[in-house]
Design a protein around this motif. Structure first.
Motif, PDB file in Angstrom:
ATOM      1  N   UNK A 198       1.256   4.326   4.642  1.00  0.00           N
ATOM      2  CA  UNK A 198       1.207   5.033   3.366  1.00  0.00           C
ATOM      3  C   UNK A 198       2.582   5.384   2.819  1.00  0.00           C
ATOM      4  N   UNK A 199       3.609   5.239   3.630  1.00  0.00           N
ATOM      5  CA  UNK A 199       4.954   5.504   3.140  1.00  0.00           C
ATOM      6  C   UNK A 199       5.570   4.324   2.420  1.00  0.00           C
ATOM      7  N   UNK A 254       0.511   1.885  -3.637  1.00  0.00           N
ATOM      8  CA  UNK A 254       0.539   2.953  -2.639  1.00  0.00           C
ATOM      9  C   UNK A 254      -0.577   3.973  -2.886  1.00  0.00           C
ATOM     10  N   UNK A 255      -0.874   4.239  -4.160  1.00  0.00           N
ATOM     11  CA  UNK A 255      -1.943   5.181  -4.477  1.00  0.00           C
ATOM     12  C   UNK A 255      -3.308   4.584  -4.132  1.00  0.00           C
ATOM     13  N   UNK A 256      -3.479   3.293  -4.417  1.00  0.00           N
ATOM     14  CA  UNK A 256      -4.740   2.644  -4.058  1.00  0.00           C
ATOM     15  C   UNK A 256      -4.905   2.585  -2.542  1.00  0.00           C
ATOM     16  N   UNK A 257      -3.805   2.360  -1.824  1.00  0.00           N
ATOM     17  CA  UNK A 257      -3.851   2.404  -0.362  1.00  0.00           C
ATOM     18  C   UNK A 257      -4.270   3.786   0.128  1.00  0.00           C
ATOM     19  N   UNK A 258      -3.787   4.815  -0.551  1.00  0.00           N
ATOM     20  CA  UNK A 258      -4.152   6.179  -0.180  1.00  0.00           C
ATOM     21  C   UNK A 258      -5.652   6.402  -0.367  1.00  0.00           C
ATOM     22  N   UNK A 302       3.238  13.475   5.573  1.00  0.00           N
ATOM     23  CA  UNK A 302       3.667  12.079   5.488  1.00  0.00           C
ATOM     24  C   UNK A 302       4.337  11.766   4.156  1.00  0.00           C
ATOM     25  N   UNK A 303       4.305  12.724   3.224  1.00  0.00           N
ATOM     26  CA  UNK A 303       4.978  12.530   1.947  1.00  0.00           C
ATOM     27  C   UNK A 303       4.185  11.766   0.917  1.00  0.00           C
ATOM     28  N   UNK A 334       4.510  10.389  -5.642  1.00  0.00           N
ATOM     29  CA  UNK A 334       5.088   9.071  -5.887  1.00  0.00           C
ATOM     30  C   UNK A 334       6.482   8.979  -5.279  1.00  0.00           C
ATOM     31  N   UNK A 335       6.996   7.757  -5.219  1.00  0.00           N
ATOM     32  CA  UNK A 335       8.364   7.557  -4.765  1.00  0.00           C
ATOM     33  C   UNK A 335       9.304   7.510  -5.974  1.00  0.00           C
ATOM     34  N   UNK A 336      10.575   7.634  -5.724  1.00  0.00           N
ATOM     35  CA  UNK A 336      11.574   7.529  -6.780  1.00  0.00           C
ATOM     36  C   UNK A 336      11.713   6.056  -7.174  1.00  0.00           C
ATOM     37  N   UNK A 337      11.419   5.729  -8.429  1.00  0.00           N
ATOM     38  CA  UNK A 337      11.471   4.332  -8.857  1.00  0.00           C
ATOM     39  C   UNK A 337      12.328   4.112 -10.099  1.00  0.00           C
ATOM     40  N   UNK A 338      12.260   5.006 -11.058  1.00  0.00           N
ATOM     41  CA  UNK A 338      13.045   4.831 -12.280  1.00  0.00           C
ATOM     42  C   UNK A 338      14.103   5.928 -12.338  1.00  0.00           C
ATOM     43  N   UNK A 339      15.345   5.521 -12.269  1.00  0.00           N
ATOM     44  CA  UNK A 339      16.458   6.470 -12.258  1.00  0.00           C
ATOM     45  C   UNK A 339      17.306   6.220 -13.501  1.00  0.00           C
ATOM     46  N   UNK A 340      17.425   7.215 -14.339  1.00  0.00           N
ATOM     47  CA  UNK A 340      18.177   7.096 -15.585  1.00  0.00           C
ATOM     48  C   UNK A 340      19.500   7.844 -15.435  1.00  0.00           C
ATOM     49  N   UNK A 341      20.583   7.119 -15.535  1.00  0.00           N
ATOM     50  CA  UNK A 341      21.911   7.680 -15.299  1.00  0.00           C
ATOM     51  C   UNK A 341      22.671   7.753 -16.617  1.00  0.00           C
TER      52      UNK A 341
END
Length: 347
Positions: A198-199, A254-258, A302-303, A334-341
């Motif tokens: 799940x991670x 990952x959400x569907x796996x959950x 498990x995060x 959710x995990x970090x996916x979109x990072x705006x700098x």
């Protein structure tokens, strides 16, 4: 509050309520392969269970075991092969799926390329399994080389087959001189999903030993594919990676796996330890609530679930004496996916 719709038999029955929110605010590992590419002693309309790539090669021959080996290399711990005729028709797929009714598995794929009409058959089966049997299974598919060469066709296929548990790849990794279509790479991706935990987010995941992709998508095509719910690979100049782990509905893999994991774990716990074994009284319902809260806390640790979840176990007003409603309100982490700098310079 959880609603009760009488099913007419003992059991555990699931629904998932999706709450709209602002965007900016371990798996068992079994893959089923529907196989049309085999030779004797493997026979048509039979089921074979393999626990290693070597066992598959010994039974199917090295040449015909490629799809099974792909699934194991992807991460599967067990592969169930259900054979169909060399040139299967719709009825053959329906019969194969019916024959798998008593098998336990998490992901299904094919060892051959198929038309969109076949994908529609599997989509209907997935929906029926969830509705009728509370069985949450992934289906991994793709296209042939001609369709991979035209990303808009793969994108259209993803749009036509929207489902939280369908993964539609529109290109594929290359491994040296070995080039497969996205359809023929499906067993590898199925193994990766089945063997994940799940991670794992499947976003920017490096594909080991891959040297390139069979079709490189333009930035515009990648964006359109992700909006459509297509699964994309890219070569970034150093290695091959997945772009974003999503299903055709746009849901995070990952959400569907959950969801799949929660159904399996909670269903097993209640069926094995509660149904027909405990009185339907306040103290027993409180005990079940505590058991489920402890389980959800493991997901928090498990995060994959955020803090602040709630679990309710009640006998709603008007419910029969043997009926219990369980309501779990969870927030997917959710995990970090979109990072705006934003970078500014001052004089």
């Amino acid at each position: 509050m959880a609603q009760i719709t009488d099913k007419g038999r003992p059991g555990v029955f699931f629904t998932f309520a999706e709450l709209a929110t602002s965007r900016l605010s371990d798996i068992e590992g079994t893959v089923v392969l529907i196989a049309s590419n085999y030779v004797a002693p493997v026979l048509v309309n039979q089921t074979y269970v393999f626990t290693s790539a070597r066992q598959a090669r010994d039974t199917m021959t090295v040449a015909k075991a490629d799809a099974v080996v792909q699934a194991f290399n992807g991460g599967a711990s067990q592969v169930i092969v259900r054979t169909v005729p060399a040139t299967p028709v719709a009825a053959d797929y329906t019969a194969a799926l019916a024959a798998l009714a008593t098998q336990r598995f998490q992901v299904i794929a094919l060892d051959h390329e198929v038309a969109d009409s076949v994908v529609a058959t599997f989509k209907t089966w997935l929906s029926d399994e969830r509705t009728l049997n509370d069985r949450y299974v992934f289906f991994v598919t793709g296209g042939n080389a001609a369709r991979d060469a035209k990303p808009d066709m793969g994108i259209a296929a993803a749009i036509a087959n929207k489902d939280d548990f369908i993964v539609q790849a529109i290109n594929a990794p290359k491994f040296g001189s070995v080039t497969r279509s996205s359809g023929l790479n499906a067993p590898s991706l199925a193994g990766q999903i089945a063997g994940s935990n799940l991670g794992d987010s499947f976003t920017y995941t490096e594909i080991l030993d891959a040297t390139d992709v069979n079709v490189a998508l333009s930035p515009a095509d990648v964006k359109a594919a992700l909006v459509a719910g297509a699964f994309v690979y890219e070569f970034n100049g150093d290695f091959v990676r997945t772009v974003r782990g999503i299903t055709t509905s746009g849901a995070k893999l990952r959400k569907s796996l959950l969801k799949q994991t929660i159904v399996r774990d909670v269903k097993q716990e209640i069926e094995n330890n509660w149904i027909g074994k405990k009185a339907n009284g306040p103290a027993q319902r409180l005990s079940l609530k505590g058991t489920l809260e402890t389980y959800v806390q493991t997901l928090v640790n498990a995060g994959v679930i955020a803090e602040g979840f709630t679990v309710g176990v009640t006998r709603p007003e008007g419910a029969d004496a043997d009926q219990v409603a369980v309501e779990m309100m969870l927030v997917f982490q959710d995990t970090m996916e979109e990072v705006y700098v934003s970078v500014g310079f001052t004089n």
